[in-house]
Every structure is written in C-alpha cells, then in structure tokens.
Design a protein around this motif. Structure first.
Motif, PDB file in Angstrom:
ATOM      1  N   TYR A  55      -1.165  -3.554   0.596  1.00 19.92           N
ATOM      2  CA  TYR A  55      -0.450  -3.506   1.704  1.00 19.92           C
ATOM      3  C   TYR A  55      -0.633  -2.256   2.407  1.00 19.92           C
ATOM      4  O   TYR A  55      -0.644  -1.473   3.724  1.00 19.92           O
ATOM      5  CB  TYR A  55       1.080  -3.649   1.395  1.00 19.92           C
ATOM      6  N   PHE A  56      -1.378  -1.153   1.931  1.00 22.36           N
ATOM      7  CA  PHE A  56      -1.611   0.303   2.127  1.00 22.36           C
ATOM      8  C   PHE A  56      -3.278   0.588   3.197  1.00 22.36           C
ATOM      9  O   PHE A  56      -2.521   0.743   3.910  1.00 22.36           O
ATOM     10  CB  PHE A  56      -2.634   0.806   0.815  1.00 22.36           C
TER      11      PHE A  56
ATOM     12  N   ALA B 132      -2.717   1.733   6.666  1.00 21.42           N
ATOM     13  CA  ALA B 132      -3.508   2.419   7.035  1.00 21.42           C
ATOM     14  C   ALA B 132      -5.005   2.572   9.039  1.00 21.42           C
ATOM     15  O   ALA B 132      -4.397   2.836   9.112  1.00 21.42           O
ATOM     16  CB  ALA B 132      -5.010   3.106   5.676  1.00 21.42           C
TER      17      ALA B 132
ATOM     18  N   ILE C 277       4.814   1.142  -0.152  1.00 22.19           N
ATOM     19  CA  ILE C 277       4.035   2.165   0.494  1.00 22.19           C
ATOM     20  C   ILE C 277       4.823   3.110  -0.464  1.00 22.19           C
ATOM     21  O   ILE C 277       3.982   3.856  -1.070  1.00 22.19           O
ATOM     22  CB  ILE C 277       3.982   2.472   1.333  1.00 22.19           C
TER      23      ILE C 277
ATOM     24  N   LEU D 217       3.574   3.062  -4.106  1.00 17.65           N
ATOM     25  CA  LEU D 217       2.246   3.341  -4.344  1.00 17.65           C
ATOM     26  C   LEU D 217       2.205   4.763  -4.291  1.00 17.65           C
ATOM     27  O   LEU D 217       1.828   5.140  -5.798  1.00 17.65           O
ATOM     28  CB  LEU D 217       1.325   2.223  -3.075  1.00 17.65           C
ATOM     29  N   GLU D 218       2.877   5.597  -3.120  1.00 17.66           N
ATOM     30  CA  GLU D 218       2.779   6.751  -3.963  1.00 17.66           C
ATOM     31  C   GLU D 218       2.816   7.482  -4.836  1.00 17.66           C
ATOM     32  O   GLU D 218       3.071   8.022  -5.531  1.00 17.66           O
ATOM     33  CB  GLU D 218       3.215   7.090  -2.741  1.00 17.66           C
TER      34      GLU D 218
ATOM     35  N   LEU E 212       0.292   9.628   0.781  1.00 19.27           N
ATOM     36  CA  LEU E 212      -0.529   9.574   1.258  1.00 19.27           C
ATOM     37  C   LEU E 212      -0.451   9.216   2.862  1.00 19.27           C
ATOM     38  O   LEU E 212      -1.649   9.279   3.968  1.00 19.27           O
ATOM     39  CB  LEU E 212      -0.883   7.238   0.924  1.00 19.27           C
ATOM     40  N   LEU E 213       0.800   8.634   3.528  1.00 21.22           N
ATOM     41  CA  LEU E 213       0.554   8.959   4.588  1.00 21.22           C
ATOM     42  C   LEU E 213       2.236   9.717   5.807  1.00 21.22           C
ATOM     43  O   LEU E 213       2.977  10.436   4.827  1.00 21.22           O
ATOM     44  CB  LEU E 213       1.849   7.937   4.790  1.00 21.22           C
TER      45      LEU E 213
ATOM     46  N   GLY F 145      -4.696   9.777   1.179  1.00 20.27           N
ATOM     47  CA  GLY F 145      -4.421   8.844   1.831  1.00 20.27           C
ATOM     48  C   GLY F 145      -5.777   8.029   2.307  1.00 20.27           C
ATOM     49  O   GLY F 145      -6.052   7.182   2.264  1.00 20.27           O
TER      50      GLY F 145
ATOM     51  N   TYR G 206      -7.859   5.892   0.474  1.00 21.90           N
ATOM     52  CA  TYR G 206      -8.481   3.635   1.703  1.00 21.90           C
ATOM     53  C   TYR G 206     -10.064   3.858   1.442  1.00 21.90           C
ATOM     54  O   TYR G 206     -10.204   2.359   1.043  1.00 21.90           O
ATOM     55  CB  TYR G 206      -8.341   4.038   3.228  1.00 21.90           C
TER      56      TYR G 206
END
Length: 314
Positions: free
Chosen positions: A10-11, A15, A38, A41-42, A49-50, A63, A67
């Motif tokens: 998903y990430f 990205a 997301i 995940l963080e 990350l974003l 991030g 990636y």
C-alpha cells in the motif's frame, strides 16, 4: 516492528502515485482503508513517512528510505516464495548421483544432459562408485539416485531395470584369437583372466565365473579390479583376457578386441533410489530416468517393471 507485506505494498503505491485516490484505484480498494493502513505503518515504524496536502503527497526523508527498502524486502520475499515453491515441486535443490563406469556407454551422459535441460536450477553432484557402495549409500540416505549393475537389494531401496545386453570376450589385440568374429568360451580355458572384483559386485563375479564353469573350465584369475574400464585397460596391456558387458566395445580403448560368444547371460543395469520419504526432487529425477530410458528405443532397454527389494533382477 511489524512490516506487514500488505502495508508495504500500500505504501509503495502511494509513494509512486503521490496521490491517495489514484493509489486506491491502483490497489482496487477504497481510500479510507488505504489512509488507515498508511497511519498503521507509520505507527509501526515510529516515523512520519508522508506529508499530505489536498493536491498531492510527498515522501519525507524517512519515507524515501522506507520506499527503497520496501521494494527490496518485497522482491526478496517473492524470491523466497518462488524458491520454496520450486523446491517443493522438485525443481530446485541438490541431486547426489552415483554411477558405475559402464553407464558412460549405456546412455548416462545423454540422461544427464536431459536432466540439466529440464532441471536447470538443480545442482547435480556425480560420484563414481561400485554397485555395492552405491546400494549402501542409497540405503543410508547419502545418495539420491544410483546407476548400478543388477544386484540383490536390501529393504528400503527400490530399482528399475534400464538396459540389458550380452557379454563379450575382451582380448588383447595381439591375442591369437583376436582376429575372429566369434569364438567359444572354452577356447580361452588356458588363458589368464582379469575379473571384476568380487567385493565390488559379487553378483557380477559369480555370473562371469558361472559362464566359464558352464563352458567346461575354471578360469585362472590373475587380477581383480573394481572398475570395468580398468578391466579392459589391463587386457589392452596384455595382462589377461576377460568377459565384459558389450557396452565396453564402445569405449574406443586401443589395444583391445571385443568378440561375441555363445551364452544366455545378460548384463543388466539398474537405477536405484530410496524406497521411502523421497523428496519431490528425487521423485522428479526417477520420473526423468524412466522417461529417458523408455524413449531410448529397441537397444536392449527393458520395460520399467519394479524390482523386488530382496532379490536380483533378471
């Protein structure tokens, strides 16, 4: 830290698309579950990350690192999955193969080429061993596949006949009878003989000895060796005569003559393998052996009938 492969995929989509809606379409999910994944995940990695805006998404320094690593981790996971599947299917691994020297003239090189073509990711480890040592190695699980002269087999070892062919007399080029097209075995009663060693293959030794006795004489055995090519080599040096499988006439050994004689015995080659707990690779190898020798044509190849584990095959 839980790096769930699903979250990583998903990430990666976010990205690369730099947009949640486009990433959701690419992943065939709705946007809210993607946003939640997301954030999850963080939380797992303990870093942002974003950076998000209404128009686009940018990767933070953390991030960008994740990636690159996520691409590597997913590729490695796929390689491991593929490797495990190929091993389970018998397409990867290590195949330990034993053989007697005469198999070099009974189709073994062609079989090995076929195996390498069909199983390119399998390591083939070849060892030349006499029949007795191969049988023991297979029984103990130290060898996956063997090619032997027909011998009595213990429980736990299975076999198939491969090739049956006549014996021939092997004479030195200078022998008085070397110019004949055929002869009687009794014509060699006064000669010294080179025999395949009894310890290496008792059944072969007894077969050759019985042929001499049936011809009316007990041979004078001057030398015993453990390989058929060694038998023929001693004969080529004038150190005796011998009775050998007909396939050795294809060895091209200088200084020898191979001559037919009347007899009923046959030299039989067998493939052997463990009778239980075989790996998928061993199963695949046995299947290839059967297919190769079944397709070899009418050159003394037997039909593949299983052999009893407590007697020699005919």
């Amino acid at each position: 830290m839980d790096l769930d492969p699903r979250l990583l995929r998903y990430f990666i989509a976010v990205a690369e698309e730099r947009h949640f809606s486009r990433a959701a379409v690419r992943l065939h999910i709705s946007q809210p579950p993607l946003s939640y994944a997301i954030r999850q995940l963080e939380d797992n990695v303990g870093a942002r990350l974003l950076t998000r805006s209404s128009r686009h998404v940018e990767l933070t320094d953390a991030g960008q690192v994740l990636y690159r690593e996520a691409l590597t981790l997913l590729r490695q996971a796929e390689e491991v999955r593929t490797l495990v599947q190929r091993v389970d299917a018998g397409l990867r691994g290590r195949l330990r193969i034993g053989f007697v020297g005469s198999m070099l003239y009974r189709g073994l090189p062609a079989l090995l080429n076929a195996m390498r073509a069909e199983l390119p990711d399998v390591e083939h480890v070849l060892t030349e061993l006499n029949s007795h040592d191969q049988i023991e190695a297979v029984r103990r699980g130290e060898q996956d596949l063997g090619f032997i002269h027909a011998n009595p087999l213990p429980k736990g070892v299975e076999a198939r006949d491969l090739v049956a062919e006549p014996f021939m007399v092997c004479l030195p080029q200078a022998h008085p009878l070397a110019g004949r097209e055929s002869l009687r075995l009794a014509d060699l009663a006064a000669d010294d003989f080179v025999f395949f060693a009894r310890a290496a293959s008792p059944s072969y030794y007894e077969t050759v000895l019985a042929m001499c006795v049936s011809a009316g004489f007990t041979p004078v055995i001057r030398h015993e060796v453990r390989h058929w090519l060694s038998v023929a080599s001693l004969v080529s040096q004038g150190l005796g005569v011998s009775i050998v499988p007909a396939c050795l006439s294809r060895s091209g050994l200088a200084g020898t003559r191979f001559i037919a004689f009347e007899h009923a015995a046959r030299s039989v080659s067998q493939a052997i393998w463990p009778g239980a707990a075989r790996s998928p690779l061993q199963e695949k190898a046995v299947e290839l052996v059967a297919r190769h020798y079944s397709a070899a044509g009418p050159t003394g190849v037997h039909s593949f009938q299983p052999c009893s584990t407590d007697r020699s095959c005919p």
